[in-house]
Scaffold this active site. Structure first.
Site, PDB file in Angstrom:
ATOM      1  N   GLU A 607      33.087  46.273  23.916  1.00  0.00           N
ATOM      2  CA  GLU A 607      31.970  45.696  24.350  1.00  0.00           C
ATOM      3  C   GLU A 607      32.048  45.158  25.714  1.00  0.00           C
ATOM      4  OE1 GLU A 607      28.631  45.193  25.446  1.00  0.00           O
ATOM      5  OE2 GLU A 607      28.185  45.406  23.357  1.00  0.00           O
ATOM      6  N   GLY A 665      37.445  33.171  37.983  1.00  0.00           N
ATOM      7  CA  GLY A 665      37.855  34.303  37.114  1.00  0.00           C
ATOM      8  C   GLY A 665      36.837  35.082  36.970  1.00  0.00           C
ATOM      9  N   ASP A 679      35.856  48.888  39.926  1.00  0.00           N
ATOM     10  CA  ASP A 679      35.274  48.249  38.980  1.00  0.00           C
ATOM     11  C   ASP A 679      33.998  48.562  38.276  1.00  0.00           C
ATOM     12  OD1 ASP A 679      35.913  46.188  36.832  1.00  0.00           O
ATOM     13  OD2 ASP A 679      33.989  45.203  37.770  1.00  0.00           O
ATOM     14  N   LYS A 683      32.487  51.037  35.165  1.00  0.00           N
ATOM     15  CA  LYS A 683      31.558  50.607  34.116  1.00  0.00           C
ATOM     16  C   LYS A 683      30.366  51.722  34.137  1.00  0.00           C
ATOM     17  CE  LYS A 683      32.377  45.705  34.721  1.00  0.00           C
ATOM     18  NZ  LYS A 683      32.287  44.607  35.680  1.00  0.00           N
TER      19      LYS A 683
HETATM   20  N1  LIG Z   1      37.361  38.507  34.343  1.00  0.00           N
HETATM   21  C1  LIG Z   1      36.243  39.035  33.778  1.00  0.00           C
HETATM   22  O1  LIG Z   1      35.295  38.523  33.688  1.00  0.00           O
HETATM   23  C2  LIG Z   1      36.323  40.249  32.949  1.00  0.00           C
HETATM   24  C3  LIG Z   1      35.324  40.781  32.256  1.00  0.00           C
HETATM   25  C4  LIG Z   1      35.648  41.853  31.582  1.00  0.00           C
HETATM   26  C5  LIG Z   1      36.741  42.444  31.351  1.00  0.00           C
HETATM   27  N2  LIG Z   1      37.761  42.016  31.904  1.00  0.00           N
HETATM   28  C6  LIG Z   1      39.278  42.753  31.850  1.00  0.00           C
HETATM   29  O2  LIG Z   1      39.950  41.777  31.283  1.00  0.00           O
HETATM   30  C7  LIG Z   1      41.441  42.417  31.534  1.00  0.00           C
HETATM   31  C8  LIG Z   1      42.315  40.964  32.084  1.00  0.00           C
HETATM   32  O3  LIG Z   1      41.687  40.403  33.019  1.00  0.00           O
HETATM   33  P1  LIG Z   1      42.345  39.068  33.437  1.00  0.00           P
HETATM   34  O4  LIG Z   1      41.637  38.436  34.258  1.00  0.00           O
HETATM   35  O5  LIG Z   1      42.647  38.155  32.058  1.00  0.00           O
HETATM   36  O6  LIG Z   1      43.890  39.670  34.008  1.00  0.00           O
HETATM   37  P2  LIG Z   1      45.317  38.361  34.030  1.00  0.00           P
HETATM   38  O7  LIG Z   1      45.939  39.126  35.215  1.00  0.00           O
HETATM   39  O8  LIG Z   1      44.798  37.137  34.174  1.00  0.00           O
HETATM   40  O9  LIG Z   1      45.920  38.845  32.759  1.00  0.00           O
HETATM   41  C9  LIG Z   1      46.666  40.166  32.534  1.00  0.00           C
HETATM   42  C10 LIG Z   1      47.622  39.847  31.431  1.00  0.00           C
HETATM   43  O10 LIG Z   1      48.286  41.077  31.049  1.00  0.00           O
HETATM   44  C11 LIG Z   1      49.449  41.005  31.110  1.00  0.00           C
HETATM   45  N3  LIG Z   1      50.040  42.215  31.497  1.00  0.00           N
HETATM   46  C12 LIG Z   1      49.697  43.128  32.550  1.00  0.00           C
HETATM   47  N4  LIG Z   1      50.508  44.285  32.244  1.00  0.00           N
HETATM   48  C13 LIG Z   1      51.223  44.310  31.218  1.00  0.00           C
HETATM   49  C14 LIG Z   1      51.814  45.293  30.290  1.00  0.00           C
HETATM   50  N5  LIG Z   1      52.242  46.331  30.948  1.00  0.00           N
HETATM   51  N6  LIG Z   1      52.276  44.927  29.362  1.00  0.00           N
HETATM   52  C15 LIG Z   1      52.054  43.516  28.818  1.00  0.00           C
HETATM   53  N7  LIG Z   1      51.388  42.892  29.194  1.00  0.00           N
HETATM   54  C16 LIG Z   1      50.684  43.065  30.680  1.00  0.00           C
HETATM   55  C17 LIG Z   1      49.775  39.926  31.944  1.00  0.00           C
HETATM   56  O11 LIG Z   1      51.101  39.555  31.925  1.00  0.00           O
HETATM   57  C18 LIG Z   1      48.855  39.000  32.002  1.00  0.00           C
HETATM   58  O12 LIG Z   1      49.059  38.361  30.750  1.00  0.00           O
HETATM   59  C19 LIG Z   1      41.018  43.119  32.658  1.00  0.00           C
HETATM   60  O13 LIG Z   1      41.357  44.353  32.176  1.00  0.00           O
HETATM   61  C20 LIG Z   1      39.666  43.062  33.249  1.00  0.00           C
HETATM   62  O14 LIG Z   1      39.053  44.145  33.706  1.00  0.00           O
HETATM   63  C21 LIG Z   1      37.469  40.732  32.721  1.00  0.00           C
HETATM   64  N1  LIG Z   2      35.590  41.583  37.728  1.00  0.00           N
HETATM   65  C1  LIG Z   2      34.464  42.007  36.754  1.00  0.00           C
HETATM   66  C2  LIG Z   2      34.508  41.301  35.312  1.00  0.00           C
HETATM   67  C3  LIG Z   2      33.614  41.635  34.330  1.00  0.00           C
HETATM   68  O1  LIG Z   2      34.014  43.167  33.952  1.00  0.00           O
HETATM   69  C4  LIG Z   2      33.223  41.639  37.454  1.00  0.00           C
HETATM   70  O2  LIG Z   2      33.294  41.153  38.529  1.00  0.00           O
HETATM   71  O3  LIG Z   2      32.064  42.288  36.991  1.00  0.00           O
HETATM   72 NA    NA Z   3      29.138  43.919  27.192  1.00  0.00          NA
END
Ligand SMILES: NC(=O)c1ccc[n+]([C@@H]2O[C@H](COP(=O)([O-])OP(=O)(O)OC[C@H]3O[C@@H](n4cnc5c(N)ncnc54)[C@H](O)[C@@H]3O)[C@@H](O)[C@H]2O)c1
Ligand SMILES: N[C@@H](CCO)C(=O)O
Ligand code: NA
Length: 818
Positions: A607, A665, A679, A683
């Site tokens: 989701e 974040g 990105d 989507k």
């Molecule tokens: N920030 C948002 O609002 C948001 C919204 C929706 C989806 N996402 C998705 O969430 C995911 C994570 O984003 P984040 O901001 O937490 O990233 P981040 O960089 O803060 O954290 C990523 C984590 O993944 C680990 N990691 C990376 N490669 C790895 C591997 N090969 N094996 C094991 N661990 C590994 C890193 O060590 C870290 O702990 C992304 O795919 C992003 O698109 C983020």
């Molecule tokens: N980096 C993404 C997080 C949500 O997927 C955004 O700014 O919309």
């Molecule tokens: Na959603």
């Protein structure tokens, strides 16, 4: 009057005999009239057998005999009053002398018959009962030892003698009427034939003695004192959540212990059962535990099954061929052959086409059975009327048992759904028409997983455990763990879902703990883990643990974990992810993942791939499954860009606003993915695919927001440097828009199967004009939402809302039926 039977573990050590003494004292305090039946001290029966075998082989048994003496004397010295010790030791010495004579006889004759074995074994029970009667002397003055072989009379089938109840009951009644004021400590297991030769009562013999005495004397209750808390709902060594049953019927006890449950051997209880005498399983080491009652007239039960039994190791033999069809005598011949040759058949299934018969035996019997069948049916085999006999090993039986199952539909459905969803292959099935038992044969390697899955499925008042392995503990992952920690108890209480984190990994370290990782200090545990991150190893450990209701969560932004999703599905592990990579790579992979998850009956939830926690994928899926057609999707799906345009006002600096978005974040780990449009592209692609369009990334027409130099910067640092240089460019964009009363919006559109994303200036009349913070908005135009669109709007980025979306997906996995 009650019979208290104490098994080997309850009389096996000084500690346990002290506990036994307490139990007796408590009963006497309550003025209960009791009779004790005791087994040999734990391990003694096996030692005696070993000595007999040593004797017949001519090996020296004297050390073993001396050990046996020592064990008994040590107890006497500790627990029998000093002034009586010599007397008891003298009597025991006489027993051991007699035993030694017999063993020597075996050595000289070089022969060990079952008859002699029975005689050798009888010393275990006799020494124990004699000794215990003296231990209890101070508790009750008139304590008397009874060699029950004198009053239980059998035929001469040594090793497993048949009781002559007419004679036995009279002898018992006579003996006890003459010892009304005595506390009797009787031997279990042993009896004698008409010529007064010692016989034994076979498996569970001491329980049998208790039942025989109980029935003859019409006692009010028979208590079986052992070392566990009654009968459990499943093998507690494999199922941690197994619990003691309060009560069960004789039939259920029979079915449950037929496979597995070693607490009692119910066939021995038949004399008590016929007289409707309740049997209670009690724990010598926890006397306050109420016990498990086996009786008539049970309370109504709120579970459909009573328990699950299992046999760890079995083999199956399969016979098939045209020679069997319609041949009335075939199975008769087969099974009388096996019974004649003492092959115990544990379970039988036959297909209704009569083309094949499968039956289960102990692995030790498998080869013997195969050879016997090949001899018996040699002609049929030669003529090709039977296929070669097949033996399959490394199998187990799992059986659900309960009288409530009878005439209750849905039980087998539940059983097979929980097995299927957890990837447990069912090799064969048997259900008796009594409907008290459904048995399945599965691979031994799946037994623990299957037992836990089925236990979770049927004992609904218990929580179901989700076994979670998570990669990525950054911005989102860390927040997710904190949300889980905070909400775990609520879920356990209100949704009966228990979340256990068993594996964690970031890009440096990993940690797998089958007992569960403590969420109060997971960071420290992960940091201190000696295991370097190794995704393949992580996945292998997850698969090897082979747990039910297992979920893999990917919170990384890396393409690497998605390589393992398919393997996870194939191992019946569900996947929950906020990582968009898997679903936005080649279409073929996306389709394959969805299909694989579906084929294995597990979940694939993502989701948060679009709009973070906003219900966008779910909404789209609901439209699709209800038969609506998507004609257009218009959306703002970058939280980062929303935030930037909403905050790039007055004299704000573009570079600083982007930095702020990252600090909050909202951005991807690499903000170039947001500002470069990748990105958003992902989507839109994921939405299009879920709307039924087989598009690839390069089908999306992606308009730029930032100048090329910034978008293509070699590193994040360079990117920020470029943004500093481009402040003028963004100022102009903004001012131009403002001059015409408009705002900047980066908008995606899916129409006629085509996707484009472009930077637009929109006026106050545009529905996307009034958007604040990191809001996303998505408007669906469909056959049904035609004149007015369906709109979802709200914050579409940020750790809290994203983690919450992942969390909700995880709980959805737990809420599924198995
Ligand atoms: N920030 C948002 O609002 C948001 C919204 C929706 C989806 N996402 C998705 O969430 C995911 C994570 O984003 P984040 O901001 O937490 O990233 P981040 O960089 O803060 O954290 C990523 C984590 O993944 C680990 N990691 C990376 N490669 C790895 C591997 N090969 N094996 C094991 N661990 C590994 C890193 O060590 C870290 O702990 C992304 O795919 C992003 O698109 C983020
Ligand atoms: N980096 C993404 C997080 C949500 O997927 C955004 O700014 O919309
Ligand atoms: Na959603």
């Amino acid at each position: 009057m009650k019979i208290l039977k104490f098994g080997g573990t309850s009389v096996g050590s000084i500690e346990s005999l002290k506990a036994l003494k307490k139990v007796v004292e408590n009963n006497l305090l309550q003025k209960n009239k009791i009779i004790l039946v005791v087994s040999a001290m734990g391990g003694v029966t096996n030692n005696l057998l070993k000595m007999a075998e040593e004797a017949v082989n001519g090996t020296d048994f004297s050390l073993a005999l001396a050990d046996l003496e020592k064990r008994h004397f040590a107890v006497v010295k500790e627990l029998v009053p000093l002034q009586q010790q010599n007397q008891v030791i003298t009597k025991l010495k006489l027993y051991f002398q007699e035993l030694e004579d017999i063993l020597q006889g075996i050595t000289s004759l070089k022969e060990l018959s079952i008859k002699t074995k029975d005689m050798v074994l009888s010393f275990g029970e006799k020494s124990a009962a004699l000794m215990i009667s003296r231990i209890l002397g101070p508790v009750f003055e008139n304590t008397e030892f009874l060699d029950a072989s004198q009053i239980i009379k059998t035929d001469s089938s040594f090793g497993n003698a048949k009781v002559n109840f007419g004679q036995t009951n009279l002898l018992i009644q006579d003996y006890f009427s003459q010892h009304q004021n005595h506390l009797i400590v009787a031997t279990g297991f042993i009896a004698s034939d008409n010529e007064n030769r010692i016989t034994t009562l076979g498996r569970g013999g001491s329980d049998y003695t208790a039942a025989i005495l109980g029935a003859a004397l019409n006692v009010s209750q028979i208590e079986i004192w052992t070392d566990v808390n009654g009968m459990m709902t499943a093998d507690p060594r494999r199922v941690k959540k197994a619990f003691s049953m309060e009560e069960l019927s004789y039939t259920e006890a029979m079915e449950l212990s037929f496979f597995g449950a070693k607490v009692i051997y119910p066939p021995t209880m038949i004399p008590a059962f016929l007289k409707k005498i309740p049997i209670v399983i009690k724990n010598t080491f926890e006397p306050d535990f109420a016990g498990t009652f086996i009786k008539h007239d049970l309370k109504p039960s709120n579970t459909t099954i009573r328990g699950i039994s299992s046999v760890d190791h079995i083999s199956i033999i399969n016979i098939e061929g045209s020679g069997m069809v319609g041949k009335a005598g075939f199975s008769g011949r087969l099974f009388s052959l096996l019974s004649r040759e003492q092959v115990n058949v544990i379970l039988i299934t036959q297909s209704s086409s009569e083309h094949s018969i499968t039956f289960a035996v102990n692995p030790d019997d498998a080869v013997k059975a195969k050879v016997l069948i090949e001899q018996e049916f040699e002609l049929e085999l030669l003529a090709g009327k039977l296929e070669p006999v097949k033996v399959e090993n490394n199998l187990s039986i799992l059986a659900i048992v309960g009288e409530n199952m009878k005439k209750t539909p849905g039980i087998s459905g539940k059983l097979f759904y929980s097995l299927g969803r957890n990837g447990v292959n069912v090799v064969a099935i048997a259900q008796g028409s009594s409907e008290y038992n459904i048995s399945v044969i599965i691979y031994n390697s799946d037994l623990s997983k299957a037992l836990n899955a089925v236990h979770d499925a049927f004992f609904a008042e218990l929580q179901k455990t989700l076994n979670v392995f998570m990669v990525g503990v950054g911005n989102i992952g860390k927040e997710l763990l904190s949300q889980i920690k905070g909400h775990k108890d609520f879920l356990a209480k209100n949704n009966l879902i228990n979340i256990q984190i068993l594996g964690l990994s970031n890009s440096r370290k990993m940690l797998v703990d089958a007992e569960g990782i403590d969420l109060n200090n997971w960071q420290q545990s992960l940091e201190q883990s000696s295991a370097e991150a190794n995704l393949e190893g992580f996945i292998n450990q997850m698969k090897t643990l082979n747990l039910p209701n297992c979920v893999f969560i990917d919170n990384t932004a890396s393409p690497y974990p998605s390589k393992f999703y398919k393997q996870a599905f194939e191992a019946n592990i569900s996947v929950v992810t906020c990582n968009k990579i898997a679903n936005s790579a080649e279409y073929a992979q996306f389709a394959d993942l969805k299909e694989t998850a579906q084929k294995h009956g597990v979940d694939f939830y993502y989701e948060t791939n679009v709009g973070a926690g906003l219900p966008i994928i779910k909404t789209l899926n609901d439209l699709m499954i209800s038969g609506d057609k998507i004609s257009k999707i218009e959306a703002i799906l970058s939280g980062t860009i929303s935030f930037i345009f909403n905050n790039f006002k007055g004299d704000a600096n573009f570079h600083d606003v982007v930095k702020l978005a990252q600090e909050k974040g909202f951005t991807e780990p690499d903000p170039r993915d947001d500002l470069g449009g990748v990105d958003f592209m992902r989507k839109m692609l994921i939405l299009a695919r879920n709307a039924g369009f087989a598009l690839e990334a390069n089908d999306v027409k992606l308009g730029a927001i930032i100048p090329d130099a910034a978008a293509k910067a070699a590193s994040v640092a360079d990117f920020y440097k470029e943004l500093q240089n481009e402040n003028k460019y963004f100022e102009k964009l903004k001012n131009d828009a403002e001059a015409s009363g408009k705002v900047l919006r980066y908008i995606g559109k899916l129409e006629n199967g085509k996707v484009e994303i472009s930077l637009q200036s929109v006026g106050a009349d545009h529905p996307f004009y009034a958007l604040s913070g990191s809001d996303n908005i998505i408007a669906f135009t469909t056959d049904r939402y035609n004149e007015t669109q369906m709109v979802v709007k709200g914050p579409g980025a940020g750790a809290a809302v994203t983690a919450a979306g992942v969390f909700a997906d995880l709980v959805k996995v737990g809420a599924s039926k198995a």
